[in-house]
Scaffold this motif. Sequence first.
Motif, short mmCIF file in Angstrom:
data_model
loop_
_atom_site.label_atom_id
_atom_site.label_comp_id
_atom_site.label_asym_id
_atom_site.label_seq_id
_atom_site.Cartn_x
_atom_site.Cartn_y
_atom_site.Cartn_z
N GLU A 1 -24.18 15.33 -17.94
CA GLU A 1 -23.56 16.26 -18.90
C GLU A 1 -22.35 16.94 -18.28
N GLU A 2 -22.46 17.30 -17.00
CA GLU A 2 -21.30 17.89 -16.34
C GLU A 2 -20.18 16.86 -16.21
N ARG B 1 -25.34 13.73 -12.64
CA ARG B 1 -25.19 14.95 -13.46
C ARG B 1 -24.32 14.61 -14.66
N SER C 1 -8.71 24.10 -15.93
CA SER C 1 -9.41 22.97 -15.33
C SER C 1 -8.81 21.65 -15.82
N TRP C 2 -9.01 20.61 -15.06
CA TRP C 2 -8.53 19.30 -15.47
C TRP C 2 -9.59 18.57 -16.27
N HIS D 1 -18.29 16.62 -19.32
CA HIS D 1 -17.38 17.75 -19.52
C HIS D 1 -16.11 17.67 -18.68
N GLN E 1 -14.41 15.51 -7.28
CA GLN E 1 -15.50 16.29 -7.88
C GLN E 1 -16.07 15.59 -9.10
N ASP F 1 -21.97 10.21 -9.66
CA ASP F 1 -22.81 9.54 -8.66
C ASP F 1 -24.07 10.35 -8.36
N ASP F 2 -24.03 11.65 -8.64
CA ASP F 2 -25.22 12.49 -8.50
C ASP F 2 -26.09 12.47 -9.76
N MET G 1 -16.23 12.35 -9.76
CA MET G 1 -17.06 11.19 -9.45
C MET G 1 -18.31 11.59 -8.67
N HIS G 2 -18.24 12.68 -7.90
CA HIS G 2 -19.47 13.20 -7.28
C HIS G 2 -20.49 13.53 -8.37
N LEU G 3 -20.04 14.12 -9.46
CA LEU G 3 -20.96 14.45 -10.55
C LEU G 3 -21.64 13.20 -11.09
#
Lengths: 146, 146, 146
Positions: free
Chosen positions: B35-36, B33, B132-133, B39, B24, B30-31, B26-28
């Motif tokens: 700021e996410e 995103r 959360s991690w 975090h 999740q 690569d997309d 690295m998806h952020l």
Amino acid sequence: MSVTELPQATTAGLYTEIQQFYAQQMHLLDDGRVEEWAHTFTTDGVFAANAQPVPAVGREAITAAAAAATEAYAKAGVQRRHWLGMVSVEGVDGDAVTARCYALVIETPRGGRPEIKASTLCVDRVLRVDGSWQIQDRQITRDDLI
Amino acid sequence: MSVTELPQATTAGLYTEIQQFYAQQMHLLDDGRVEEWAHTFTTDGVFAANAQPVPAVGREAITAAAAAATEAYAKAGVQRRHWLGMVSVEGVDGDAVTARCYALVIETPRGGRPEIKASTLCVDRVLRVDGSWQIQDRQITRDDLI
Amino acid sequence: MSVTELPQATTAGLYTEIQQFYAQQMHLLDDGRVEEWAHTFTTDGVFAANAQPVPAVGREAITAAAAAATEAYAKAGVQRRHWLGMVSVEGVDGDAVTARCYALVIETPRGGRPEIKASTLCVDRVLRVDGSWQIQDRQITRDDLI
């Protein structure tokens, strides 16, 4: 038409143990820790590959083969990384597990670009020995030599 | 001969949580995103790499670095994919986990062929924060710069 | 600034089942077992890709597409390997699971070097049917065609 059912011989615990074992085992080899690598095989462990004329049998032979390769890569200034993935735990018989996965060898020369050196199929028989996993038999099939 | 025992600090639950977190996270990135993505680090998180003169420390610095890279890739028409794999959960201390994995950066230019841009080793200290991690410390070693 | 919480819809059991399913499913395709591959989709399963003008819908169409590709690769003497990784289980609704992963296609010509043919994003809706997983909908986005 005959359709084979997919084997479902695994549990979350077993599956992640094999994944973690594969990671740690290949970290050892890629770090050049060849004696520790050899101890991830049983004392009579077999490492066979279609790229080699005869299998390496037993830890002494497995250590020697790994040491020679490690030295050659160090001399050439190349970092190897073995990626095992697409793991399927196909059979469990007491403390013995049959697993099938794909393995890539990725090589990066110092100052150069990474390349996939080999794409392979890996079929393992893995034993739980004194609480740790050890390969009893590994069969590597390099895709370019099929 | 001294042979290190492989660390076995993981359970199925912890191991798969880290795998899912890595995916999740690295998806952020690569997309785009960013700021996410930032975090997924602690507020004082450290991102260090042997390819960079100094580490990025804190979310603001991590966001800025990711935003600059994201903009450059978008301008160049290149899609990045970060693959983290060969995960080994090596230590657990309360809500803190030490993990080691391999990471590839695969780049595909629009209309072109994918290439492995970098092969790296990634060593993380990951914290569980409010369920959360988050990465507290990430050390990336690019294989071509060793 | 809005920061999306990472979805945490998975458990160790579900996550590893999806990983094992992905491995077994792609082993079937890479082995050219096209009818068994087609049975990893629901009878009305959809396989859509931005590289194809229209999706393949239903097992007959999926079998036909896989058979044609398998024959072409065999004739060309090329071994394909599909790597699915960076799996994120994003939603669970009864027996239906939404998962997102990255997929690479690695091709090795006989006597040649492996190459990454395609880097893609894969978004699946997976159903548990009679105790087995089947793809109801797969959406493949090739990075070079974005």
